[in-house]
Enzyme design. Sequence first.
Site, PDB file in Angstrom:
ATOM      1  N   ARG A  13      19.697   5.490   8.086  1.00  6.15           N
ATOM      2  CA  ARG A  13      19.328   6.227   6.882  1.00  6.15           C
ATOM      3  C   ARG A  13      20.293   7.373   6.645  1.00  6.15           C
ATOM      4  O   ARG A  13      20.592   8.144   7.556  1.00  6.15           O
ATOM      5  CB  ARG A  13      17.903   6.778   7.006  1.00  6.15           C
ATOM      6  CG  ARG A  13      17.292   7.187   5.688  1.00  6.15           C
ATOM      7  CD  ARG A  13      15.839   7.529   5.840  1.00  6.15           C
ATOM      8  NE  ARG A  13      15.060   6.424   6.361  1.00  6.15           N
ATOM      9  CZ  ARG A  13      13.765   6.519   6.674  1.00  6.15           C
ATOM     10  NH1 ARG A  13      13.132   7.657   6.528  1.00  6.15           N
ATOM     11  NH2 ARG A  13      13.118   5.466   7.131  1.00  6.15           N
ATOM     12  N   SER A 102      12.865   4.631   1.760  1.00  8.16           N
ATOM     13  CA  SER A 102      11.459   4.934   2.035  1.00  8.16           C
ATOM     14  C   SER A 102      10.959   6.082   1.165  1.00  8.16           C
ATOM     15  O   SER A 102      11.005   6.000  -0.052  1.00  8.16           O
ATOM     16  CB  SER A 102      11.280   5.231   3.526  1.00  8.16           C
ATOM     17  OG  SER A 102       9.925   5.361   3.853  1.00  8.16           O
ATOM     18  N   HIS A 103      10.509   7.159   1.773  1.00  7.14           N
ATOM     19  CA  HIS A 103       9.917   8.287   1.052  1.00  7.14           C
ATOM     20  C   HIS A 103      10.916   9.417   0.822  1.00  7.14           C
ATOM     21  O   HIS A 103      10.558  10.449   0.253  1.00  7.14           O
ATOM     22  CB  HIS A 103       8.734   8.844   1.845  1.00  7.14           C
ATOM     23  CG  HIS A 103       9.135   9.344   3.203  1.00  7.14           C
ATOM     24  ND1 HIS A 103       9.334   8.488   4.260  1.00  7.14           N
ATOM     25  CD2 HIS A 103       9.399  10.592   3.663  1.00  7.14           C
ATOM     26  CE1 HIS A 103       9.709   9.202   5.328  1.00  7.14           C
ATOM     27  NE2 HIS A 103       9.748  10.474   4.985  1.00  7.14           N
ATOM     28  N   LYS A 112      16.318  -1.034   7.002  1.00  7.72           N
ATOM     29  CA  LYS A 112      15.321  -1.368   8.024  1.00  7.72           C
ATOM     30  C   LYS A 112      15.602  -2.811   8.440  1.00  7.72           C
ATOM     31  O   LYS A 112      15.657  -3.708   7.587  1.00  7.72           O
ATOM     32  CB  LYS A 112      13.907  -1.214   7.479  1.00  7.72           C
ATOM     33  CG  LYS A 112      13.514   0.241   7.225  1.00  7.72           C
ATOM     34  CD  LYS A 112      12.079   0.382   6.721  1.00  7.72           C
ATOM     35  CE  LYS A 112      11.730   1.845   6.498  1.00  7.72           C
ATOM     36  NZ  LYS A 112      10.369   2.021   5.924  1.00  7.72           N
ATOM     37  N   ASP A 241       4.199   5.084  -1.001  1.00 10.66           N
ATOM     38  CA  ASP A 241       5.515   5.707  -0.895  1.00 10.66           C
ATOM     39  C   ASP A 241       6.547   4.798  -1.564  1.00 10.66           C
ATOM     40  O   ASP A 241       6.204   3.774  -2.155  1.00 10.66           O
ATOM     41  CB  ASP A 241       5.861   6.035   0.556  1.00 10.66           C
ATOM     42  CG  ASP A 241       6.093   4.805   1.416  1.00 10.66           C
ATOM     43  OD1 ASP A 241       5.642   3.706   1.040  1.00 10.66           O
ATOM     44  OD2 ASP A 241       6.725   4.936   2.485  1.00 10.66           O
ATOM     45  N   ASP A 243       8.792   2.604  -0.682  1.00 11.04           N
ATOM     46  CA  ASP A 243       8.937   1.176  -0.350  1.00 11.04           C
ATOM     47  C   ASP A 243       7.616   0.528   0.011  1.00 11.04           C
ATOM     48  O   ASP A 243       7.585  -0.603   0.500  1.00 11.04           O
ATOM     49  CB  ASP A 243       9.985   0.970   0.752  1.00 11.04           C
ATOM     50  CG  ASP A 243       9.587   1.570   2.094  1.00 11.04           C
ATOM     51  OD1 ASP A 243       8.748   2.497   2.115  1.00 11.04           O
ATOM     52  OD2 ASP A 243      10.109   1.116   3.127  1.00 11.04           O
ATOM     53  N   ASP A 245       5.335   0.751   2.289  1.00 11.26           N
ATOM     54  CA  ASP A 245       4.821   0.403   3.613  1.00 11.26           C
ATOM     55  C   ASP A 245       3.802   1.437   4.091  1.00 11.26           C
ATOM     56  O   ASP A 245       3.234   1.312   5.175  1.00 11.26           O
ATOM     57  CB  ASP A 245       5.943   0.220   4.647  1.00 11.26           C
ATOM     58  CG  ASP A 245       6.837   1.434   4.814  1.00 11.26           C
ATOM     59  OD1 ASP A 245       6.572   2.479   4.182  1.00 11.26           O
ATOM     60  OD2 ASP A 245       7.815   1.339   5.588  1.00 11.26           O
ATOM     61  N   ARG A 246       3.557   2.471   3.258  1.00 12.04           N
ATOM     62  CA  ARG A 246       2.558   3.478   3.585  1.00 12.04           C
ATOM     63  C   ARG A 246       1.546   3.611   2.450  1.00 12.04           C
ATOM     64  O   ARG A 246       1.877   3.410   1.282  1.00 12.04           O
ATOM     65  CB  ARG A 246       3.207   4.850   3.815  1.00 12.04           C
ATOM     66  CG  ARG A 246       4.014   4.911   5.072  1.00 12.04           C
ATOM     67  CD  ARG A 246       4.321   6.348   5.443  1.00 12.04           C
ATOM     68  NE  ARG A 246       5.217   6.970   4.488  1.00 12.04           N
ATOM     69  CZ  ARG A 246       5.330   8.292   4.342  1.00 12.04           C
ATOM     70  NH1 ARG A 246       4.581   9.102   5.046  1.00 12.04           N
ATOM     71  NH2 ARG A 246       6.186   8.779   3.479  1.00 12.04           N
ATOM     72  N   HIS A 322       1.109   4.784   7.654  1.00 14.76           N
ATOM     73  CA  HIS A 322       1.514   3.450   8.100  1.00 14.76           C
ATOM     74  C   HIS A 322       0.306   2.821   8.800  1.00 14.76           C
ATOM     75  O   HIS A 322      -0.167   3.339   9.810  1.00 14.76           O
ATOM     76  CB  HIS A 322       2.667   3.529   9.101  1.00 14.76           C
ATOM     77  CG  HIS A 322       3.974   3.920   8.515  1.00 14.76           C
ATOM     78  ND1 HIS A 322       4.838   3.000   7.944  1.00 14.76           N
ATOM     79  CD2 HIS A 322       4.587   5.124   8.400  1.00 14.76           C
ATOM     80  CE1 HIS A 322       5.922   3.621   7.516  1.00 14.76           C
ATOM     81  NE2 HIS A 322       5.798   4.917   7.776  1.00 14.76           N
TER      82      HIS A 322
END
Length: 457
Positions: A13, A102-103, A112, A241, A243, A245-246, A322
């Site tokens: 990242r 992500s966030h 990822k 978020d 992407d 995933d949360r 998550h």
Amino acid sequence: MQLEVIFREYDIRGIYEKELNEKSVKAIGYCLGKKMLEKNCKNVSVGYDARYSANALFHYLLSGLNKAGIKIYNIGLVPTPLGYFSLYEGLKFDANIMITGSHNPKDYNGFKITIGKESFFGQDLKELCKEVYKHLDDVIEDDVSCENYDILSLYIAFMSEQFKHLKDWNFNFAIDCANGAAGVVIEPLMQALNLKPKILFANPDGNFPNHSPDPTERENLKDIQSILNEDQNLKIGFAFDGDADRLVALNTSHVFCGDELCYLFAKNIPNPRVLGEVKCSKNLFDEVAKFGTIFMGKTGHSNIKKMMKEQNIDLAAEVSGHIFFKHRYFGYDDGIYAFLRTLELIHKGFDLSAMIEELPKLYTTEEIKIPASEEEKFKLVDAFKKAVEQGGLKDVKALCEIDGARIDFGYGWALLRASNTSPYLITRFEATSLEKAGEIQKNVMDLFEKVKGNLVN
């Protein structure tokens, strides 16, 4: 070019054009492709989130992967969980790379990586970094050859079948997609189930014009909270978020943290085996132990997935939202699946707010970040642990060193750990009263400042 900073514990990242540019990303793609071929992968699925840099990074990454000689399937703009899903759907794919920040703020992006069904993280990423350095000056021609693959339709069909008992349910709720990748799934999925939520910011826009795509920051929940307050018919809201995933769930009186959602989900699983990370509330560990088996583990999606396999875990969670389901699912973090499981609880008659209110009242501080360089943060944590072991704090019942230092005082606990993704130390405090939480915080921080001063001097 200093690349070490972008090879984090769980993923790659960095900032677009600064650390993630044509040179570095082509080399990353080439080295990842070679690594996947070494591990007998014949192909890789590649997807990306809504960030403005996604298209350029996709082209650079594919050029490197093609030079390595691995077959590429383009799954398009989708949430990260659909990348994971591509490894389970029909066993078609051998590996997956999701291009996602992500966030993080809009200028960030990253990768990822999953090889087989295992996260590619930790020491493997450090070794990959060394390989990337060797190939930074390679001539890698532009080559975006790939085959398109519609994972989105398969995912929606799968979810529609799994949650067909929710179809046509007349229930009022709201969803904030944050202009992230969630919108590409949420709108067609809600149509397939004939659910009619109030949907905010479904259009993917990498500039995130409405708010940052991090629902754990309370300021980013203002829009959905306003909607819930204005329309009393809306019973609950959900926020994703960048992407997806949360997940964060909320109503007019409460924001449900990841560990609270985990407890609620566990109540609907027979004899559950549950994993909570070190930042989770004492309530999760105490209450789940009354009807299931509970484990404490390290923070981080890669660490959690690894421990889930080792301990045959049904359900795991991080405070940050998550949520990992092995029960009726595949064992990875999927905010959209967690959202559907939350709807399912309500559909079954679970009163989520009442269930949380029935738990022992504990007072938890917000996560506090202490700036610390990458070089010093782990040294500080080690020195702090030694100070605790040598009697630096009173009333210590136990010291857990799974991930930093989690100190149990009986009436509360404290956590000091090094972030694996940022130049920070993370602290968290919880106790049976605000006064006790404040007392723990003062004592711990006083000891920390003493330890820090000794290290500097």
